[in-house]
Scaffold this motif. Structure first.
Motif, short mmCIF file in Angstrom:
data_model
loop_
_atom_site.label_atom_id
_atom_site.label_comp_id
_atom_site.label_asym_id
_atom_site.label_seq_id
_atom_site.Cartn_x
_atom_site.Cartn_y
_atom_site.Cartn_z
N CYS A 336 5.48 7.45 -3.44
CA CYS A 336 5.74 7.40 -4.75
C CYS A 336 7.05 6.34 -4.98
N MET A 340 6.67 2.76 -6.82
CA MET A 340 7.38 2.45 -7.54
C MET A 340 8.34 1.25 -7.50
N ASP A 341 8.92 1.04 -6.40
CA ASP A 341 9.52 -0.18 -6.23
C ASP A 341 8.86 -1.54 -5.94
N PHE A 343 6.10 -2.09 -7.78
CA PHE A 343 5.88 -2.31 -9.40
C PHE A 343 7.26 -2.88 -10.01
N GLU A 344 8.46 -2.60 -9.68
CA GLU A 344 9.60 -3.00 -10.19
C GLU A 344 9.91 -4.39 -9.94
N LYS A 349 6.12 -2.85 -15.82
CA LYS A 349 6.64 -1.66 -15.99
C LYS A 349 5.50 -0.52 -16.44
N LEU A 352 4.49 1.10 -13.18
CA LEU A 352 5.86 1.95 -12.90
C LEU A 352 5.61 3.21 -13.61
N GLN A 355 2.90 5.44 -12.46
CA GLN A 355 2.58 5.99 -11.12
C GLN A 355 3.79 7.11 -11.05
N TYR A 356 4.76 7.08 -12.07
CA TYR A 356 5.80 8.20 -12.00
C TYR A 356 4.80 9.58 -12.72
N HIS A 359 2.40 11.30 -10.50
CA HIS A 359 3.31 12.01 -9.66
C HIS A 359 3.55 13.11 -10.44
N TYR A 379 13.37 6.60 -10.80
CA TYR A 379 12.51 6.04 -11.83
C TYR A 379 13.56 5.67 -12.84
#
Length: 386
Positions: A336, A340-341, A343-344, A349, A352, A355-356, A359, A379
């Motif tokens: 996860c 997210m990394d 997507f950053e 955004k 990201l 994804q959070y 989860h 996050y």
């Protein structure tokens, strides 16, 4: 070469007619089913196992992007092609690991382009080459990871067993390949509530039915026996469980870092054998320990591939393996965070956040808890950067 199996999912019937007409003109895909309701399509995915799914994005009951994620969770080998009237969906399409998208109205040239891409991708996947896949088909296959499927020599049709107990008997013997299993242990396993004489009779009957089906379906294995029990010996037959364990054990035991094409190729080959939990469509209590061992092997292999592609800045391939890992194990914190990394880095955004949220929703639904402090802090840090 046989045609690839395709399905179409669109809430408007006229679109099905037009899409099928263009697909048929290409001649390399066969549309076996067309669905106007996403939920109905999901119910049939495991049965059809489509090579390709043409999915309309703009549907009222379920967004096509959400539907695609659910299709891949059930059958990860399906190539998703989105059909949309709006090109801005292109970026969203690739976030769910779609192969491509087509703009409406669909024309022959666009369909031919997409089908060429599908055929190229298909030829690269699986067991390294069409010749090897053909050779395996001739030898027969026993697939234990994901659905339990057995195929005889020269056959694309799954073997159908006389009873569920006969099927479970084979599954147990296959997992203990080459090792004699005491007949009383088999009786206790399959008929724990019967008296010993009745259980023994059932075992003998099941062994007879198992041998008969194996002979009729030309499954290249033998059921061996002695005075104490039974065991299975393979002839020329692929057993995905055996191949996955063999490759994974060698790679993980040697502790080789994926820094060469040979090691990466072996990792990718081992990874392709994993289609889901061991005997995923069965409720075999005895297989849980084996299944957990296999799952942990897969997770370690997947992270090695993810690490390799990260170091080589192959973001698309890294994300592809992260997506597959998260489909099977959505609770994986490390995966996860890595997703997210990515997507950053892409300054994406919405992806990201999604994804959070995915989860978080899984943890709450399945475990009744929220993300760990580590994930939550990471996050929030990334959100501030964006």
């Amino acid at each position: 070469m046989p045609k690839l199996i395709a399905i179409t999912i669109d809430d408007e019937q006229p679109n099905h007619i037009l899409l099928k007409r263009v697909i048929d003109q290409n001649g390399q895909l066969e549309v076996v089913k067309q669905f106007t309701h996403p939920e109905t399509a999901l119910e049939k995915i495991r049965e059809i196992k489509p090579d390709v799914a043409f999915v309309d994005i703009e549907m009222p009951d379920m967004n096509g992007l959400e539907l695609a994620e659910k299709i891949l969770a059930i059958h990860g080998q399906t190539h998703i092609i989105f059909v949309t009237a709006y090109s801005q969906y292109a970026i969203e399409a690739f976030k769910v690991n779609a192969l491509d998208y087509i703009l409406k109205p669909v024309d022959t040239h666009e369909m031919n382009r997409v089908v060429r891409k599908i055929m190229n991708r298909t030829s690269q996947q699986g067991l390294e080459s069409a010749n090897e896949a053909q050779e395996i088909m001739h030898k027969g296959r026993i697939l234990c990871m994901g659905d339990f499927e057995v195929y005889g020599k020269h056959s694309y049709q799954k073997v159908h067993w006389m009873t569920a107990k006969v099927e479970e008997l084979l599954a147990y013997l296959v997992i203990h390949l080459g090792k004699p299993v005491d007949k009383w242990k088999l009786c206790d396993l399959l008929w724990p509530n019967l008296d010993p004489n009745k259980a023994t009779t059932n075992l003998h009957t099941s062994i007879y039915r198992l041998k008969k089906t194996i002979a009729n379906e030309q499954v290249p294995l033998q059921i061996k026996s002695n005075s104490n029990g039974y065991w299975v010996e393979l002839e020329e037959c692929l057993l995905d469980y055996q191949e996955f364990v063999r490759l994974s054990t060698d790679l993980l035991r040697s502790n080789q870092q994926p820094d060469s094409e040979k090691v990466v190729s072996l990792l990718m080959k081992a990874e392709t054998y994993y289609r889901g939990e061991l005997f995923e469509n069965k409720a075999y209590i005895w297989s849980s320990a084996h299944s957990e061992s296999i799952n942990q092997m897969y997770i370690r292999l997947a992270y090695q591939l993810i690490d390799y592609f990260d170091k080589n800045q192959s973001i698309e391939q890294e994300l592809e393996y992260l997506n597959k890992l998260l489909r099977f194990f959505p609770y994986e914190e490390k995966a996860c965070i890595l997703a997210m990394d990515i997507f950053e880095k892409r300054k994406d955004k919405p992806a990201l956040i999604r994804q959070y949220q995915q989860h978080s929703q899984y943890l709450m639904k399945e475990m009744g808890c929220t993300p760990s402090l580590k994930v939550e802090k990471h996050y929030k840090k990334l959100i501030k950067i964006l």
